[in-house]
Design a protein around this motif. Structure first.
Motif, short mmCIF file in Angstrom:
data_model
loop_
_atom_site.label_atom_id
_atom_site.label_comp_id
_atom_site.label_asym_id
_atom_site.label_seq_id
_atom_site.Cartn_x
_atom_site.Cartn_y
_atom_site.Cartn_z
N LYS A 49 0.83 -1.21 0.00
CA LYS A 49 0.00 0.00 0.00
C LYS A 49 0.86 1.26 0.00
O LYS A 49 0.52 2.26 -0.67
CB LYS A 49 -0.93 -0.02 1.21
N GLU A 50 1.97 1.23 0.73
CA GLU A 50 2.84 2.41 0.77
C GLU A 50 3.53 2.62 -0.57
O GLU A 50 3.73 3.76 -1.01
CB GLU A 50 3.87 2.26 1.89
N ILE A 51 3.89 1.53 -1.24
CA ILE A 51 4.51 1.65 -2.57
C ILE A 51 3.49 2.20 -3.57
O ILE A 51 3.82 3.08 -4.39
CB ILE A 51 5.06 0.30 -3.03
N GLU A 101 14.66 3.37 -19.56
CA GLU A 101 14.60 2.85 -18.19
C GLU A 101 13.24 2.20 -17.95
O GLU A 101 12.22 2.62 -18.49
CB GLU A 101 14.82 3.97 -17.17
N ILE A 102 13.26 1.16 -17.13
CA ILE A 102 12.03 0.47 -16.75
C ILE A 102 11.49 1.07 -15.46
O ILE A 102 12.19 1.12 -14.45
CB ILE A 102 12.28 -1.04 -16.59
N PHE A 103 10.26 1.56 -15.53
CA PHE A 103 9.58 2.14 -14.37
C PHE A 103 8.45 1.22 -13.92
O PHE A 103 7.99 0.36 -14.68
CB PHE A 103 9.01 3.52 -14.73
N VAL A 104 7.98 1.44 -12.70
CA VAL A 104 6.90 0.64 -12.12
C VAL A 104 5.67 1.52 -11.95
O VAL A 104 5.75 2.62 -11.39
CB VAL A 104 7.31 0.05 -10.76
N THR A 105 4.54 1.04 -12.45
CA THR A 105 3.27 1.75 -12.28
C THR A 105 2.27 0.83 -11.59
O THR A 105 2.52 -0.37 -11.42
CB THR A 105 2.69 2.19 -13.65
N TRP A 106 1.11 1.41 -11.24
CA TRP A 106 0.05 0.62 -10.62
C TRP A 106 -1.21 0.74 -11.46
O TRP A 106 -1.69 1.84 -11.74
CB TRP A 106 -0.22 1.12 -9.20
N LYS A 156 14.12 -0.69 -3.44
CA LYS A 156 14.59 -0.14 -2.17
C LYS A 156 13.50 -0.22 -1.12
O LYS A 156 13.75 -0.58 0.05
CB LYS A 156 15.04 1.30 -2.37
N MET A 157 12.27 0.09 -1.50
CA MET A 157 11.15 -0.03 -0.55
C MET A 157 10.91 -1.49 -0.17
O MET A 157 10.71 -1.81 1.00
CB MET A 157 9.89 0.57 -1.17
N ALA A 158 10.91 -2.38 -1.16
CA ALA A 158 10.63 -3.79 -0.89
C ALA A 158 11.64 -4.41 0.06
O ALA A 158 11.29 -5.27 0.88
CB ALA A 158 10.61 -4.57 -2.21
N LEU A 159 12.87 -3.97 -0.01
CA LEU A 159 13.92 -4.57 0.81
C LEU A 159 14.21 -3.78 2.09
O LEU A 159 14.54 -4.38 3.12
CB LEU A 159 15.22 -4.69 0.00
N TYR A 160 14.09 -2.44 2.03
CA TYR A 160 14.63 -1.64 3.13
C TYR A 160 13.65 -0.65 3.75
O TYR A 160 14.06 0.15 4.60
CB TYR A 160 15.87 -0.87 2.64
#
Length: 393
Positions: free
Chosen positions: A11-13, A184-189, A32-36
Motif C-alpha cells: 500500500k505504501e509503494i 529505463e524500466i519504471f513501475v506503475t500501478w 529499495k522499498m521492498a527490501l529496506y
C-alpha cells in the motif's frame, strides 16, 4: 500483469506511485522499498531469512568451515597490513553473525596473540540482525564493536573490510535497449487490474547511460539489464575509509562483459522465498529476497580511482582451496563407514560441507572472491598460490 499482495508495504509503494507526478517510480525505488522500508522491508523486519527454515543459504550456513578457512587468510593479511600489535576487521552486512563467530572462534583457538589484539567491527543496518549477532558472538563481545556507518570507524583504519553476499542486495535500476536507445524500466500501478506493471521511458538520470560507456559494453535490441550504482558508491566510500590494508568482497556475479552478455537477455534479477527461486519481484513484497548479480569490473574500476589495487579475482573454490580448506578434510576409511551415521557424524558433515563450498555446480563456482589492497607492497599471498603447489604436486 504482475501479481500484488495486499500488505501495508505494498500500500505504501502504491501511494508513492500515485503521489508521483507521472504516476510511476523507478524500479530502483520499488526495490529499495521492498527490501529496506523501515520495519516493513525484507531486510528490516524481524524475520528469519537465512537457514533451512528460511529463504536462502549463505556459505556460513553450511557450517563453521567457511569462516575457519577465511580466518587463515585474515591472519596472514593482518600481519602484512599492521605495523603495530593492533588489528582491525570490519564486516559489513554480517547477517546473523555466524561468519564472525566462526572466524573469531578460529582465531581464539589457532592465533591467540592476534585474537587478543583484534577489534572486529560489525556494520549492520537491521536491529533484528544485530540482536542475532550479539547472541552468536556472546563469548567474543570484548572484541566486537557495532557501528552505524563507515564514518564511525577509527582513523586511521588499518586492516580488512569484508563482505559476503552484501552487494547483490543493493537496489538497482533496470534498463532496456529499445530502438537502439537506452530506456529505463519504471513501475506503475494499474488500478483496474490491481497489479503492478512495468513501462519504459526516458532515463531518470544520464549516469545510467554513462555507466555502459564506462563499462565498455553494449546491449542487444530488447535486452534488459540491471545497473547497480549503489555498488559503485559503496566501493568509493569503503576505499576512502581504508587507510591501509584490504577489501575482500564475496558475492555471485561476473566481469562486465560476461554479466551483460546477450544470452542474459532478461537480466539477472531473482527472488527467493523459502528456498524457491522466481523472477517476479511484485509478489510477496517484503516477504521475499530480491537480488541481482554483481558487476565485479565496476567494483575494480571504482576501487582503482580511490587507491585500491585488485590483487585477486577468482572463484570461491580456488580461494578456499588455496587458503587451506583441504587440510580440514577428515579421513574416513571404508571399514568405518558402516558404523557411522551419514547425517550426524561430525567428520562426514565436515567433508560434505567442504564439498558444497568448493565443488563446481555448487557454491564453489557460483561465488566469486575479489581481493583489493591499498597502500600495500607486492606480496605472494597464500590464496594466490595454487593448493596443488602448496602440497608439492
Amino acid at each position: 500483469m504482475k501479481e500484488a499482495n495486499e500488505t501495508q508495504l505494498s500500500k505504501e509503494i502504491i501511494k508513492m506511485i500515485n503521489d508521483s507526478p507521472e504516476k510511476r517510480i523507478t524500479f530502483y525505488d520499488f526495490m529499495k522499498m521492498a527490501l529496506y522500508a523501515p520495519e516493513l522491508g525484507y531486510y528490516t523486519k524481524d524475520r528469519k531469512k537465512i537457514g533451512k527454515s528460511a529463504d536462502f543459504y549463505t556459505s556460513s550456513s553450511v557450517g563453521p568451515i567457511f569462516g575457519q578457512t577465511i580466518a587463515n587468510s585474515f591472519v596472514e593479511l593482518l600481519q602484512y597490513a599492521s605495523e603495530k600489535e593492533t588489528f582491525f576487521i570490519l564486516e559489513m552486512g554480517g547477517g546473523d553473525g555466524r561468519f564472525a563467530r566462526d572466524v573469531l572462534n578460529a582465531m581464539f583457538e589457532k592465533y591467540p596473540k592476534i585474537y587478543q589484539s583484534l577489534t572486529y567491527f560489525m556494520l549492520e543496518a537491521s536491529p533484528y540482525h544485530q540482536d542475532l549477532q550479539r547472541e552468536h558472538l556472546e563469548r567474543h563481545l570484548n572484541h566486537v564493536k557495532w557501528i552505524d556507518q563507515l564514518q564511525d570507524l577509527p582513523q586511521p583504519f588499518i586492516g580488512i573490510i569484508f563482505s559476503n553476499e552484501l552487494v547483490d542486495s543493493f537496489p538497482v535500476h533496470k534498463v532496456k535497449k529499445v530502438n537502439g536507445k537506452f530506456k529505463e524500466i519504471f513501475v506503475t500501478w494499474n488500478e483496474e487490474r490491481e497489479s503492478y506493471e512495468e513501462i519504459t521511458a526516458e532515463l531518470s538520470h544520464p549516469s545510467l547511460e554513462d555507466y555502459f560507456i564506462q563499462q565498455k559494453v553494449t546491449l542487444k535490441e530488447g535486452q534488459v539489464a540491471e545497473i547497480n550504482l549503489d555498488a559503485i558508491d559503496w566501493m568509493k566510500h569503503v576505499a576512502q575509509r581504508l587507510t591501509r590494508g584490504y577489501v575482500i568482497t564475496i558475492d555471485y556475479g561476473y566481469p562486465a562483459d560476461e554479466l551483460y552478455a546477450s544470452h542474459r537477455h532478461e537480466g539477472t534479477l531473482m527472488c527467493y522465498y523459502q528456498h524457491t527461486a522466481n523472477d517476479n519481484p511484485y509478489q510477496l513484497i517484503g516477504e521475499q529476497d530480491i537480488t541481482t548479480h554483481v558487476n565485479f569490473t565496476a567494483l575494480m574500476e571504482e576501487g582503482k580511482r580511490w587507491g585500491l589495487e585488485p590483487v585477486w579475482f577468482s572463484t570461491q573454490s580456488h580461494f578456499l582451496m588455496n587458503s587451506g580448506i583441504l587440510e580440514m578434510l577428515q579421513e574416513i576409511g571404508l571399514d568405518q563407514m558402516k558404523n557411522k551415521d551419514l547425517f550426524q557424524d561430525e567428520a562426514i558433515k565436515m567433508n560434505r560441507a567442504i564439498r558444497q563450498l568448493i565443488m563446481p555446480g555448487e557454491m564453489g563456482e557460483t561465488f566469486k572472491v575479489l581481493v583489493q589492497q591499498k597502500n600495500m607492497g607486492s606480496y605472494q599471498y597464500r590464496f594466490m598460490t595454487s593448493a596443488l603447489k602448496q602440497y608439492g604436486l
